[in-house]
Design an enzyme around this catalytic site. Structure first.
Site, mmCIF file in Angstrom:
data_model
loop_
_atom_site.group_PDB
_atom_site.id
_atom_site.type_symbol
_atom_site.label_atom_id
_atom_site.label_comp_id
_atom_site.label_asym_id
_atom_site.label_seq_id
_atom_site.Cartn_x
_atom_site.Cartn_y
_atom_site.Cartn_z
ATOM 1 N N ASP A 30 -25.527 23.968 -25.962
ATOM 2 C CA ASP A 30 -26.007 24.604 -24.726
ATOM 3 C C ASP A 30 -24.848 25.405 -24.145
ATOM 4 O OD1 ASP A 30 -26.851 25.316 -22.207
ATOM 5 O OD2 ASP A 30 -27.592 23.337 -21.643
ATOM 6 N N ASP A 31 -24.859 26.717 -24.371
ATOM 7 C CA ASP A 31 -23.723 27.556 -23.985
ATOM 8 C C ASP A 31 -23.848 28.053 -22.541
ATOM 9 O OD1 ASP A 31 -21.401 28.972 -24.075
ATOM 10 O OD2 ASP A 31 -22.141 30.560 -25.393
ATOM 11 N N GLU A 32 -23.831 27.096 -21.613
ATOM 12 C CA GLU A 32 -23.819 27.420 -20.183
ATOM 13 C C GLU A 32 -22.520 26.916 -19.567
ATOM 14 O OE1 GLU A 32 -27.911 27.031 -18.131
ATOM 15 O OE2 GLU A 32 -27.864 25.396 -19.597
ATOM 16 N N TYR A 33 -22.139 27.545 -18.450
ATOM 17 C CA TYR A 33 -21.042 27.073 -17.595
ATOM 18 C C TYR A 33 -19.677 27.040 -18.281
ATOM 19 C CZ TYR A 33 -25.334 25.439 -15.424
ATOM 20 O OH TYR A 33 -26.603 25.360 -14.925
ATOM 21 N N GLY A 90 -20.854 23.599 -21.583
ATOM 22 C CA GLY A 90 -19.609 24.100 -21.020
ATOM 23 C C GLY A 90 -19.256 23.400 -19.716
#
Length: 476
Positions: free
Chosen positions: A175-178, A137
């Protein structure tokens, strides 16, 4: 028993096939998904067995500051590669506020790795290492868990598949960050989005690897109407470094999960000590997990750090390749060289006005025999060198403020051992070499606009094959 006539039998069969057809694997085009029964991916056991090594060793590399080719330098004592998968970290899922759609985005460093795939990706693949692209993200509201409908998820999956096919990659990592869900008027996470996405991507890339860094809202939305993310992805792992905790992924067995999360960079707060790494290795072996995850490999030889774990996991020490890109003609550490630009074959890397103060710029200048054009080149380990001008022997060739953008000025600065003063020297043929700073591996020492005019700025620029980035090293 009542007999069934041929006609009745045909009618019955037609009815059965009609039911099967109506209930075939399909996702409805709507904002609220309908029920579906999606086919599982192939036999999971083959996914691990195909590598010939269990557990698999996975390494994420921050390509903004590190060279992904370092992954290929680590081997087990029997000659096998230590790492089975190298992950380019990271591309982004961005949001276009005009079209109100998510799209795939590459920063400068990721672009350099992908567009120069023969330099960065293929050498690893030639060693049997799979190379994947991680998607992250970018604070714009777009994420894997908030596609508003199936069509939007499929469109993004198509962009991912196109990238894999265009750049010869081996798969995609999520990678489901940010993501910052809700920004720019985007929706919050929903139950069906991530299922739609991985389902579409699996259909587009049936033989590629899909992995999930188990974090963010997507980690809470792993199934919908009987369809599990675990039936579509190949691997998932713990995202919290210096911890041991297997993710709960419905539809995914332990052989395709990683409980250990190891950060190999000692300059970070989440660095994993050697004793902890060894403990995680033993637990991984005892618990039967099929993945051992590492993060943040740099240019320093840390084979001894890996050896504790590899002895437990594989019964082998880890070795490190020669770790150098020294030209075949050889660089003599401590010797003095002139750097002749490929722009015209005569002009030199030169310290402006033979200056000796911190921040003095370097430039291109015609050969004049001055000590400001003579550089002592010293091996500093890990395949890197420092370059010190004879007119200012306490200074080193330095990227201003450790910049990582195109056009950042190169200067001289007091020798301090930082990565902005370490240069990887790589042969490009015909007695020419490129020089890439350790802090920005996707960039090279570059002559502005390829000009041969005296006083032309020397900078860093995205690596390319132009003469402005080629330098002949003439030993004095």
């Amino acid at each position: 028993m009542k007999k069934i006539s041929v006609q009745s039998l045909l009618i019955l069969l037609i009815g059965v096939f009609s039911v099967i057809s109506c209930n075939s694997d399909r996702l409805e085009e709507s904002g609220a998904p309908q029920g579906e029964s999606l086919s599982n991916k192939g036999n999971q056991t083959s996914k691990v067995a195909a590598f010939g090594k269990n557990p698999l060793s996975i390494m994420y590399v921050e390509v903004n500051s590190n060279d992904i080719r370092e992954v290929g330098k680590y081997k087990l004592a029997d000659g096998r590669q230590l790492f089975d998968v190298a992950i380019i970290f990271a591309a982004n899922i961005n949001y276009n506020t005009s079209t109100q759609k998510a799209y795939l985005s590459f920063n400068t460093q990721v672009t350099n790795v992908l567009t120069n795939k023969d330099t960065y990706i293929k050498p690893l693949q030639d060693k049997g290492i799979k190379v994947m692209l991680s998607i992250l993200g970018n604070h714009q509201g777009a994420g894997f868990a908030n596609f508003p409908n199936q069509a939007a998820a499929q469109a993004f999956a198509q962009e991912l598949a196109d990238a894999v096919n265009t750049y010869g990659l081996d798969g995609i990592d999520f990678d489901d960050e940010y993501a910052n869900y809700g920004a720019n008027g985007t929706g919050q996470a929903n139950q069906y989005s991530f299922v739609y996405l991985v389902t579409a991507l699996r259909d587009l890339l049936p033989n590629k690897i899909i992995s999930f860094y188990n974090i963010g809202p997507s980690a809470s939305n792993l199934s919908y109407n009987g369809v599990t993310v675990g039936s579509k992805v190949d691997y998932a792992w713990n995202p919290y470094y210096s911890t041991y905790s297997a993710p709960n992924i419905p539809g995914l067995d332990n052989a395709h999960k990683g409980a250990a999360a190891v950060n190999v960079n000692p300059s970070t707060s989440s660095f994993t000590s050697s004793s902890t790494v060894n403990n995680y290795a033993q637990r991984t072996k005892d618990d039967g997990y099929g993945v051992f995850l590492y993060y943040d490999l740099g240019a320093t030889n840390i084979a001894s750090y890996f050896s504790g774990a590899t002895n437990i996991l594989y019964g082998q020490n880890t070795t490190y390749g020669d770790g150098t890109t020294t030209p075949t003609t050889g660089i003599t550490s401590g010797a003095t060289y002139q750097l002749v630009s490929g722009t015209n074959g005569t002009s030199m890397l030169d310290v402006l006005n033979a200056g000796t103060t911190d921040g003095t710029k370097v430039q291109l200048w015609g050969s004049n025999g001055n000590t400001a054009q003579k550089w002592k080149i010293t091996d500093v380990g890990g395949g890197y060198y420092k370059l010190q001008p004879l007119n200012a022997p306490t200074k080193s060739l330095d990227v201003s403020n450790s910049g990582t953008t195109n056009g950042t000025q190169v200067q001289i600065y007091t020798d301090n051992g930082t990565n902005a003063q370490k240069w990887k020297i790589t042969s490009v043929g015909n007695d020419y070499y490129t020089l890439s700073p350790a802090h920005a591996s996707g960039f090279n020492l570059d002559v502005n606009n390829g000009s041969a005019t005296n006083g032309t700025k020397i900078q860093i620029w995205t690596a390319n094959t132009g003469n402005a980035q080629k330098w002949k090293l003439v030993k004095l």
